[in-house]
Design an enzyme around this catalytic site. Structure first.
Site, PDB file in Angstrom:
ATOM      1  N   TYR A  93       0.970  -1.119  -0.015  1.00 27.84           N
ATOM      2  CA  TYR A  93       0.049  -0.089  -0.023  1.00 27.84           C
ATOM      3  C   TYR A  93       0.877   1.291   0.048  1.00 27.84           C
ATOM      4  O   TYR A  93       1.972   1.132  -0.702  1.00 27.84           O
ATOM      5  CB  TYR A  93      -0.965  -0.048   1.088  1.00 27.84           C
ATOM      6  CG  TYR A  93      -2.210   1.061   0.874  1.00 27.84           C
ATOM      7  CD1 TYR A  93      -3.042   0.630   0.070  1.00 27.84           C
ATOM      8  CD2 TYR A  93      -2.557   1.910   1.713  1.00 27.84           C
ATOM      9  CE1 TYR A  93      -4.151   1.499  -0.294  1.00 27.84           C
ATOM     10  CE2 TYR A  93      -3.454   2.771   1.606  1.00 27.84           C
ATOM     11  CZ  TYR A  93      -4.362   2.654   0.263  1.00 27.84           C
ATOM     12  OH  TYR A  93      -5.467   3.449   0.429  1.00 27.84           O
ATOM     13  N   ARG A 146      -9.015  11.315  -7.018  1.00 25.51           N
ATOM     14  CA  ARG A 146      -8.082  12.002  -6.219  1.00 25.51           C
ATOM     15  C   ARG A 146      -7.116  10.908  -5.520  1.00 25.51           C
ATOM     16  O   ARG A 146      -7.586  10.495  -4.528  1.00 25.51           O
ATOM     17  CB  ARG A 146      -8.505  12.996  -5.321  1.00 25.51           C
ATOM     18  CG  ARG A 146      -7.425  13.778  -4.485  1.00 25.51           C
ATOM     19  CD  ARG A 146      -8.100  14.231  -2.864  1.00 25.51           C
ATOM     20  NE  ARG A 146      -8.588  13.425  -2.104  1.00 25.51           N
ATOM     21  CZ  ARG A 146      -7.943  12.257  -1.540  1.00 25.51           C
ATOM     22  NH1 ARG A 146      -6.824  12.098  -1.507  1.00 25.51           N
ATOM     23  NH2 ARG A 146      -8.738  11.376  -0.769  1.00 25.51           N
ATOM     24  N   LYS A 164      -6.035  -1.688  -0.874  1.00 28.45           N
ATOM     25  CA  LYS A 164      -6.730  -1.560   0.386  1.00 28.45           C
ATOM     26  C   LYS A 164      -7.211  -2.991   0.727  1.00 28.45           C
ATOM     27  O   LYS A 164      -7.253  -3.534   2.046  1.00 28.45           O
ATOM     28  CB  LYS A 164      -7.742  -0.266   0.164  1.00 28.45           C
ATOM     29  CG  LYS A 164      -8.158   0.301   1.474  1.00 28.45           C
ATOM     30  CD  LYS A 164      -8.328   1.775   1.522  1.00 28.45           C
ATOM     31  CE  LYS A 164      -8.062   2.389   2.918  1.00 28.45           C
ATOM     32  NZ  LYS A 164      -8.006   3.655   2.819  1.00 28.45           N
ATOM     33  N   GLU A 235     -13.676   5.310  -1.972  1.00 21.74           N
ATOM     34  CA  GLU A 235     -12.131   5.436  -1.731  1.00 21.74           C
ATOM     35  C   GLU A 235     -11.771   6.457  -2.835  1.00 21.74           C
ATOM     36  O   GLU A 235     -11.919   6.228  -3.924  1.00 21.74           O
ATOM     37  CB  GLU A 235     -11.430   4.132  -2.148  1.00 21.74           C
ATOM     38  CG  GLU A 235      -9.791   4.327  -1.837  1.00 21.74           C
ATOM     39  CD  GLU A 235      -9.427   4.325  -0.460  1.00 21.74           C
ATOM     40  OE1 GLU A 235     -10.365   4.002   0.502  1.00 21.74           O
ATOM     41  OE2 GLU A 235      -8.323   4.963  -0.070  1.00 21.74           O
ATOM     42  N   ASP A 236     -10.817   7.557  -2.326  1.00 22.22           N
ATOM     43  CA  ASP A 236     -10.328   8.525  -3.212  1.00 22.22           C
ATOM     44  C   ASP A 236     -10.980   9.208  -4.267  1.00 22.22           C
ATOM     45  O   ASP A 236     -10.498   9.441  -5.455  1.00 22.22           O
ATOM     46  CB  ASP A 236      -8.905   7.945  -3.782  1.00 22.22           C
ATOM     47  CG  ASP A 236      -7.590   7.796  -2.674  1.00 22.22           C
ATOM     48  OD1 ASP A 236      -8.082   8.292  -1.690  1.00 22.22           O
ATOM     49  OD2 ASP A 236      -6.611   7.309  -3.054  1.00 22.22           O
ATOM     50  N   ASP A 258     -13.628   5.648   3.750  1.00 20.84           N
ATOM     51  CA  ASP A 258     -12.622   5.560   4.796  1.00 20.84           C
ATOM     52  C   ASP A 258     -11.846   6.835   4.849  1.00 20.84           C
ATOM     53  O   ASP A 258     -11.302   7.458   5.692  1.00 20.84           O
ATOM     54  CB  ASP A 258     -11.489   4.521   4.336  1.00 20.84           C
ATOM     55  CG  ASP A 258     -10.249   4.261   5.233  1.00 20.84           C
ATOM     56  OD1 ASP A 258     -10.749   4.108   6.498  1.00 20.84           O
ATOM     57  OD2 ASP A 258      -9.341   4.449   4.991  1.00 20.84           O
ATOM     58  N   ASP A 259     -11.587   7.884   3.495  1.00 23.18           N
ATOM     59  CA  ASP A 259     -10.863   8.900   3.619  1.00 23.18           C
ATOM     60  C   ASP A 259     -11.697   9.990   4.617  1.00 23.18           C
ATOM     61  O   ASP A 259     -10.921  10.776   5.424  1.00 23.18           O
ATOM     62  CB  ASP A 259     -11.159   9.602   2.452  1.00 23.18           C
ATOM     63  CG  ASP A 259     -10.392   8.868   0.999  1.00 23.18           C
ATOM     64  OD1 ASP A 259      -9.456   8.301   1.338  1.00 23.18           O
ATOM     65  OD2 ASP A 259     -11.011   8.749   0.074  1.00 23.18           O
ATOM     66  N   ASN A 398      -0.821  15.955   3.973  1.00 21.07           N
ATOM     67  CA  ASN A 398      -0.162  14.947   3.074  1.00 21.07           C
ATOM     68  C   ASN A 398       0.354  15.696   1.754  1.00 21.07           C
ATOM     69  O   ASN A 398      -0.528  16.340   1.355  1.00 21.07           O
ATOM     70  CB  ASN A 398      -0.858  13.870   3.107  1.00 21.07           C
ATOM     71  CG  ASN A 398      -1.024  12.771   4.187  1.00 21.07           C
ATOM     72  OD1 ASN A 398      -0.172  12.472   4.853  1.00 21.07           O
ATOM     73  ND2 ASN A 398      -2.358  12.304   4.335  1.00 21.07           N
TER      74      ASN A 398
HETATM   75  P1  NAD Z   1      -9.426  21.252   1.660  1.00 21.91           P
HETATM   76  O1  NAD Z   1      -8.744  21.846   0.413  1.00 21.91           O
HETATM   77  O2  NAD Z   1     -10.750  20.747   1.567  1.00 21.91           O
HETATM   78  O3  NAD Z   1      -9.049  22.238   2.870  1.00 21.91           O
HETATM   79  C1  NAD Z   1      -8.015  22.943   2.918  1.00 21.91           C
HETATM   80  C2  NAD Z   1      -8.120  24.034   4.151  1.00 21.91           C
HETATM   81  O4  NAD Z   1      -6.968  24.615   4.421  1.00 21.91           O
HETATM   82  C3  NAD Z   1      -9.219  25.012   3.578  1.00 21.91           C
HETATM   83  O5  NAD Z   1     -10.115  25.495   4.757  1.00 21.91           O
HETATM   84  C4  NAD Z   1      -8.263  26.483   3.397  1.00 21.91           C
HETATM   85  O6  NAD Z   1      -8.886  27.564   3.440  1.00 21.91           O
HETATM   86  C5  NAD Z   1      -7.126  26.143   4.293  1.00 21.91           C
HETATM   87  N1  NAD Z   1      -5.930  26.888   4.126  1.00 21.91           N
HETATM   88  C6  NAD Z   1      -5.515  26.965   2.988  1.00 21.91           C
HETATM   89  N2  NAD Z   1      -4.384  27.702   3.111  1.00 21.91           N
HETATM   90  C7  NAD Z   1      -4.261  28.127   4.292  1.00 21.91           C
HETATM   91  C8  NAD Z   1      -3.383  28.869   4.939  1.00 21.91           C
HETATM   92  N3  NAD Z   1      -2.183  29.526   4.780  1.00 21.91           N
HETATM   93  N4  NAD Z   1      -3.642  29.084   6.312  1.00 21.91           N
HETATM   94  C9  NAD Z   1      -4.582  28.653   6.940  1.00 21.91           C
HETATM   95  N5  NAD Z   1      -5.660  27.709   6.419  1.00 21.91           N
HETATM   96  C10 NAD Z   1      -5.289  27.629   4.974  1.00 21.91           C
HETATM   97  O7  NAD Z   1      -8.401  20.083   1.753  1.00 21.91           O
HETATM   98  P2  NAD Z   1      -8.748  18.737   2.598  1.00 21.91           P
HETATM   99  O8  NAD Z   1      -9.266  17.720   2.059  1.00 21.91           O
HETATM  100  O9  NAD Z   1      -9.468  19.166   4.033  1.00 21.91           O
HETATM  101  O10 NAD Z   1      -7.241  18.199   2.996  1.00 21.91           O
HETATM  102  C11 NAD Z   1      -6.435  18.964   3.839  1.00 21.91           C
HETATM  103  C12 NAD Z   1      -5.102  18.480   4.056  1.00 21.91           C
HETATM  104  O11 NAD Z   1      -5.453  17.190   4.914  1.00 21.91           O
HETATM  105  C13 NAD Z   1      -4.547  17.432   2.862  1.00 21.91           C
HETATM  106  O12 NAD Z   1      -3.222  18.017   2.825  1.00 21.91           O
HETATM  107  C14 NAD Z   1      -4.605  16.069   3.130  1.00 21.91           C
HETATM  108  O13 NAD Z   1      -3.679  15.511   2.571  1.00 21.91           O
HETATM  109  C15 NAD Z   1      -4.827  16.082   4.577  1.00 21.91           C
HETATM  110  N6  NAD Z   1      -5.423  14.747   4.902  1.00 21.91           N
HETATM  111  C16 NAD Z   1      -5.043  13.881   5.449  1.00 21.91           C
HETATM  112  C17 NAD Z   1      -5.458  12.596   5.706  1.00 21.91           C
HETATM  113  C18 NAD Z   1      -4.681  11.739   6.791  1.00 21.91           C
HETATM  114  O14 NAD Z   1      -5.058  10.658   6.692  1.00 21.91           O
HETATM  115  N7  NAD Z   1      -3.740  12.291   7.387  1.00 21.91           N
HETATM  116  C19 NAD Z   1      -6.834  12.616   5.451  1.00 21.91           C
HETATM  117  C20 NAD Z   1      -7.686  13.486   4.727  1.00 21.91           C
HETATM  118  C21 NAD Z   1      -6.978  14.529   4.084  1.00 21.91           C
END
Ligand code: NAD
Length: 538
Positions: A93, A146, A164, A235-236, A258-259, A398
């Site tokens: 994975y 995505r 997965k 997924e994704d 799951d996301d 990420n």
């Molecule tokens: P999204 O685009 O829906 O949201 C991003 C948010 O960040 C928005 O509210 C935006 O206004 C804000 N933002 C952007 N620039 C900013 C700044 N300079 N200061 C403050 N806020 C700012 O994206 P998302 O789907 O919510 O994903 C966000 C991140 O979370 C991604 O990097 C994703 O990889 C990560 N994520 C991680 C996991 C995990 O398992 N770790 C799961 C889902 C998403």
């Protein structure tokens, strides 16, 4: 072509034992001459597999070797994974699967799964019936919208459902014969793929809007008719599609994303684990999110449900959750907030300085879901350390380059006091002679266990309560000793044991809430064990 059962047995990954077929079986099934004389044990075969794997250097080539093994001899493949999950998870994975998806069109090989295109919307049932198994219980389905942090990979995203589902089996013993990876082809907006003669999917941009939603609807109806006990894991998909699809179907069929839900559950597990190990009630936690998008919404929603489970009203729970987006703190006076953000807007002064907001709000934890690498700078960590004895720092964005801070920064700037977990993995850090092992919020502690519980109980729905139960069960399995070295999640080496314990709690919840399709057994653990896949030749 003449019929020959032995030859077919060798070519079916589920029945193939290779050189382990006994002399009696070789005679009975017409295998004599198709195999060398030596009859080998599974252990000997494993020696050969491990030997070959050791000769391969690059992870992507190891991935290809393992994929081929899965298509050749399922028992050997899962024996390998289940004996050393910590070693094989990153190969089967993430992160390796990302590169494999990108190159999918260029690597010609047999894969497990179904391709269903939007042009086939009116005969999806027939396509599903082409699958050789009648009782499929679990599908992981993507539209490639995505894929991980790699964007739109169209049908090359099929590698994700395959990987997965391999983890459902490898990490929780969901029998592989009940699983089916599916990719829905609606086109791709990936310019490179559209211009690549080797891209194997529909060569046009993504179909969106009503036609897309009608296709998803046709799929959900067909898959539930052909496989009545199925659970669909989305997924994704792109964030907007993911939320819309989940909300449309979560109360109609057995399904989850799951996301959204798995990520929220593992983050919640981390906070529960910290509270438990610090001897502090969960209800005392206060969260400040950097980023107020899809990920923030999913995590916050689950935290609210956990607060409510622990006795707070929804209004009280919302007082524990603050959010900051690209335009600053979410406050009532702002008029640019999306509907789903309004509930998190507080009656407070506006602020566009995250570090200053920390001093005012005094969160116990900051959660980075902003996609902005480095956003948790020295001032942010120092302010968190000023208002907390043990500041909780969760940069969840990420890939690694987007992480709001590194593990080293968090431990150094907090003078070794930070409790750290991230979305992307970080290596251990030694600060002033103490070695800290950074936690990684890895959904693998949640979805395989959930899968086992749903499979065994024939659950009719996947509810958020089931995911909170899973989060609590994961958190229970971290020892004080692990916590002192920085761990807030169990170790992946023990994943089968951890998953079984988590599945037991989820299954109990399913039975007690009338969601099961089978009678409640006297001993749930024994019942689950009896349903688990064991990678041995039959
Ligand atoms: P999204 O685009 O829906 O949201 C991003 C948010 O960040 C928005 O509210 C935006 O206004 C804000 N933002 C952007 N620039 C900013 C700044 N300079 N200061 C403050 N806020 C700012 O994206 P998302 O789907 O919510 O994903 C966000 C991140 O979370 C991604 O990097 C994703 O990889 C990560 N994520 C991680 C996991 C995990 O398992 N770790 C799961 C889902 C998403």
């Amino acid at each position: 072509m003449k019929k020959n059962s032995g030859y077919s047995l060798l070519r079916d990954p589920r029945t193939n034992k290779g050189t382990a077929f006994t002399p009696e079986e070789r005679k009975k099934y017409g295998l004599e001459g198709l195999l060398p004389a030596q009859v080998e044990t599974l252990e000997t075969q494993m020696l050969r597999i491990n030997g070959q794997l050791n000769l391969i250097e690059s992870p992507i080539n190891k991935y290809s070797y393992l994929s081929n093994l899965l298509e050749t001899n399922e028992t050997l493949f899962f024996n390998l994974i289940m004996n050393d999950p910590a070693k094989f998870l990153p190969l089967v994975y993430t992160p390796t699967v990302g590169e494999a998806c990108e190159k999918f069109g260029h690597i010609s090989r047999r894969v497990k799964g179904l391709f269903i295109s939007i042009n086939q919307k009116d005969h999806i049932k027939e396509i599903l019936r082409n699958w050789p198994v009648e009782d499929v219980r679990f599908t992981v389905v993507t539209d490639g919208g995505r894929i991980l942090g790699l964007g739109d990979l169209g049908i090359c995203g099929l590698g994700i459902p395959i990987g997965k589902l391999a983890l459902y089996t490898g990490c929780a013993g969901v029998p592989p014969e009940f699983t089916l990876p599916i990719v829905l082809d609606v086109g791709t907006n990936n310019e490179k793929f559209l211009n690549d003669p080797l891209y194997p999917g529909l060569r046009h941009t993504r179909i969106v809007g009503k036609a897309y939603d009608d296709f998803i609807e046709a799929f959900v109806v067909a898959v539930n008719e052909v496989f009545p006990k199925i659970c669909i894991q989305w997924e994704d998909f792109k964030g907007v599609d993911a939320i819309r699809i989940l909300n449309k179907y979560r109360n109609k069929v057995c399904t989850f994303n799951d996301d959204i839900q798995g990520t929220a559950a593992i983050a919640t597990a981390g906070f529960i684990s910290i509270s438990r190990l610090m001897g502090r009630p969960f209800a005392e936690q206060r969260f400040l999110f950097l980023g107020a998008g899809a990920a923030a919404f999913g995590i916050a929603d689950m935290l609210i449900q956990k607060f409510q489970k622990d006795g707070l009203s929804r209004k009280e729970a919302l007082e524990h959750i603050w959010m900051f987006d690209v335009k600053g703190l979410l406050v009532k006076s702002r008029n640019d907030l999306a509907d789903y953000q309004l509930q998190f807007a507080h009656d407070s002064e506006p602020s566009d300085n995250f570090a200053e907001a920390i001093l005012k709000i005094k969160p116990t934890a900051i959660v980075g879901v902003s996609t902005v690498g480095g956003a948790f700078d020295k001032q942010v960590i120092e302010n968190m350390s000023a208002v907390n004895e043990r500041p909780i720092i969760f940069p969840y964005s990420n890939p690694t380059s987007h992480s709001e801070c590194t593990a080293e920064q968090a431990y150094t700037w907090s003078e070794g006091r930070a409790i750290f977990a991230s979305g992307s993995p970080f290596a251990a850090v030694t600060y002033e002679g103490i070695t800290f092992t950074p936690g990684q919020g890895n959904n693998v502690f949640i979805f395989p266990a959930l899968g086992l519980a749903v499979f065994a109980t024939e659950a009719k729905r996947v509810t958020d309560e089931m995911l909170i139960t899973a989060a609590e069960a994961v958190a229970e399995q971290v020892s004080l000793q692990d916590f002192e070295s920085g761990l807030i999640y169990p170790k992946v080496d023990n994943i089968l044991k951890v998953s079984l314990n988590v599945a037991e709690k989820i299954a109990a919840h399913i039975f007690d809430n009338g969601l099961a399709g089978v009678e409640k057994p006297a001993d749930i653990l024994a019942f689950l064990k009896s349903k688990m896949y064991v990678p041995e030749y039959k």
